[in-house]
Design a protein around this motif. Structure first.
Motif, PDB file in Angstrom:
ATOM      1  N   GLU A 109      11.608   5.998  -1.422  1.00 47.46           N
ATOM      2  CA  GLU A 109      10.553   5.051  -1.036  1.00 47.46           C
ATOM      3  C   GLU A 109       9.803   4.534  -2.256  1.00 47.46           C
ATOM      4  O   GLU A 109       9.495   3.339  -2.354  1.00 47.46           O
ATOM      5  N   LEU A 110       9.511   5.414  -3.194  1.00 49.67           N
ATOM      6  CA  LEU A 110       8.827   4.983  -4.416  1.00 49.67           C
ATOM      7  C   LEU A 110       9.682   3.983  -5.189  1.00 49.67           C
ATOM      8  O   LEU A 110       9.179   2.971  -5.702  1.00 49.67           O
ATOM      9  N   ALA A 111      10.982   4.271  -5.288  1.00 54.26           N
ATOM     10  CA  ALA A 111      11.875   3.379  -6.029  1.00 54.26           C
ATOM     11  C   ALA A 111      12.037   2.040  -5.319  1.00 54.26           C
ATOM     12  O   ALA A 111      11.991   0.972  -5.944  1.00 54.26           O
ATOM     13  N   ARG A 112      12.208   2.080  -3.994  1.00 54.96           N
ATOM     14  CA  ARG A 112      12.414   0.849  -3.231  1.00 54.96           C
ATOM     15  C   ARG A 112      11.194  -0.068  -3.336  1.00 54.96           C
ATOM     16  O   ARG A 112      11.336  -1.291  -3.408  1.00 54.96           O
ATOM     17  N   ASN A 113      10.007   0.518  -3.338  1.00 52.27           N
ATOM     18  CA  ASN A 113       8.781  -0.285  -3.399  1.00 52.27           C
ATOM     19  C   ASN A 113       8.337  -0.579  -4.827  1.00 52.27           C
ATOM     20  O   ASN A 113       7.264  -1.153  -5.032  1.00 52.27           O
ATOM     21  N   ARG A 114       9.142  -0.161  -5.801  1.00 51.28           N
ATOM     22  CA  ARG A 114       8.833  -0.374  -7.212  1.00 51.28           C
ATOM     23  C   ARG A 114       7.417   0.102  -7.551  1.00 51.28           C
ATOM     24  O   ARG A 114       6.650  -0.576  -8.251  1.00 51.28           O
ATOM     25  N   ALA A 115       7.086   1.280  -7.021  1.00 54.87           N
ATOM     26  CA  ALA A 115       5.747   1.841  -7.248  1.00 54.87           C
ATOM     27  C   ALA A 115       5.603   2.446  -8.638  1.00 54.87           C
ATOM     28  O   ALA A 115       4.488   2.741  -9.070  1.00 54.87           O
ATOM     29  N   CYS A 116       6.715   2.666  -9.328  1.00 55.78           N
ATOM     30  CA  CYS A 116       6.662   3.284 -10.644  1.00 55.78           C
ATOM     31  C   CYS A 116       7.888   2.861 -11.443  1.00 55.78           C
ATOM     32  O   CYS A 116       8.890   2.401 -10.886  1.00 55.78           O
ATOM     33  N   SER A 117       7.799   3.039 -12.760  1.00 61.04           N
ATOM     34  CA  SER A 117       8.934   2.733 -13.632  1.00 61.04           C
ATOM     35  C   SER A 117       9.715   3.986 -13.998  1.00 61.04           C
ATOM     36  O   SER A 117      10.901   3.902 -14.343  1.00 61.04           O
TER      37      SER A 117
END
Length: 423
Positions: A109-117
């Motif tokens: 979910e974090l990766a899909r929403n581009r919440a972090c690099s």
């Protein structure tokens, strides 16, 4: 987003640390300074990724997913989110359920929403491989951290290691900044002694109760084979300190002494206590005459419980405070309960009445206090019984808060009335 996130599998991190420092993966073999551990994770993550931290996710298991005291301390720390799976017991061993699935869902979910690099994974479980690969496909750099293995080999899935963009090993020197083996010391200075607990422990029993205890012990010795009279120069057993250096009977000891040799075999039969007999730190059930409503002593029957004093709105606010700010330390739990009870009293006469009862907490209030403490996981792994030291600490915290309020209301402090020292 140019920031980093840390996902921690607590079972792996602490289990591997226990193996490294204590020789076996049991977390009971180590002590953890959670504040220092979180600080170390944040500093190392920001150094490795060269990105500011967004959040640390702490994944762990708990019986029935009920937060334990360590989880309550963690989740009120800045930038820390606790996610709990179930902890079940099978074939005599504890096993986590749902932790890997929760980590996988959070990672993707974090990766899909581009919440972090950048994502830092502290885990060794190969079940996270699909999530790791999915995160990479969304352009997230994955840093895999391992705990130094006790045998010098890997303690992570080889596939997980192969797919990670970067890998780091948290060595013994880094681990011991926040974790210590129990048999080699502690990771933080031992807690300062609390004179309130010492005061409760040293509160004197009524002379009548002590006399009954001595008489009971004397009669028991007379029925045993061997000399009934102690050797010259040695005091009677009833007068000698109990094992462990405790010279005052516990409530359990007092129960036997008050029943006397002629007690009925029915264990539910009520004991007839000496006049004025009370328990040193527990509730009054079973040890005083009951003359008020519901069989309670007249002097305590008029004291309202916290539930009776609390409105629906206050109950919601209390729960919110319990979740967000109360850490679950037994002493703190007693203080919070006492503070709420006293703030909602309609009349100060109730506080004055309670203050005269030190160190005994009336049964209804005491039971409510212990049920409140159970919400914080203090019953876990205790066979549904709160640890004896925790009970002392809970009640000591209660009386400390009562004394603070009593001083503000110009009510004589309980310790001043009873006179026990806090050494």
């Amino acid at each position: 987003m140019d920031r980093c996130v840390v996902l921690v599998d607590a079972g792996y991190l602490l289990g591997a640390a226990a193996s490294l420092l204590a020789g076996e993966p049991a977390r009971s073999r180590i002590t953890v300074d959670h504040a220092a551990l979180i600080r170390g994770l944040r500093e190392r993550a920001e150094e490795d990724t060269q990105q500011p931290l967004l959040r640390i996710y702490w994944f762990d298991g708990a019986p029935d997913r009920v937060p334990q005291p360590e989880h309550r301390r963690l989740r009120v720390m800045p930038r820390v989110t606790v996610r709990l799976g179930a902890l079940t017991r099978s074939d005599g061993r504890w096993a986590q359920k749902g932790v890997d699935a929760a980590m996988h869902a959070e990672l993707t979910e974090l990766a899909r929403n581009r919440a972090c690099s950048d994502v830092v994974l502290v885990t060794g479980d190969g079940d996270l491989l699909p999530g790791l690969m999915s995160a990479k496909e969304h352009g997230v750099a994955v840093h895999l951290w391992a705990v130094q293995a006790a045998d010098g080999d890997y303690n992570q899935s080889e596939d997980l290691v192969a797919e990670a963009d970067e890998r780091r090993v948290l060595d013994r020197a880094w681990i011991t900044q926040a974790v210590r083996a129990r048999d080699t010391g502690v990771c933080a200075p031992p807690p300062a002694p609390r004179p309130e607990i010492a005061a409760i422990l040293s509160a004197p029993l009524p002379e009548a109760a002590l006399a009954a205890s001595a008489e009971r012990a004397s009669e028991a010795r007379a029925q045993e084979p061997g000399p009934a009279v102690p050797p010259p120069g040695e005091s009677p057993a009833a007068d000698r300190p109990a094992a462990g250096g405790r010279s005052v009977p516990t409530p359990k000891d007092l129960a036997g002494s008050l029943r006397g040799p002629a007690a009925q075999p029915d264990r539910h039969a009520a004991a007839t206590p000496p006049a004025g007999a009370t328990l040193r730190w527990s509730s009054d059930r079973g040890w005083v005459e009951r003359g008020g409503p519901l069989g309670e002593p007249a002097e305590t029957a008029s004291l309202p419980t916290l539930a009776q004093l609390t409105s629906a709105e206050q109950r919601w606010a209390d729960r919110e405070e319990d979740i967000t700010t109360v850490g679950g330390d037994p002493f703190e739990v007693g203080q919070v309960f006492a503070r709420r009870w006293m703030e909602r009293l309609p009349e100060t006469v109730h506080l004055q009445k309670l203050s005269t009862m030190y160190p005994r907490i009336p049964h209804r209030i005491d039971g409510e206090l212990l049920r409140y403490a159970a919400r914080f996981g203090l019953l876990a792994h205790k066979d549904d019984q709160i640890d004896e030291h925790d009970r002392y600490a809970i009640r000591a915290g209660f009386w400390r808060e009562v004394d603070v309020r009593a001083a503000a209301e110009h009510v004589p402090a309980a310790a001043e009335r009873t006179g026990p020292s806090g050494g």
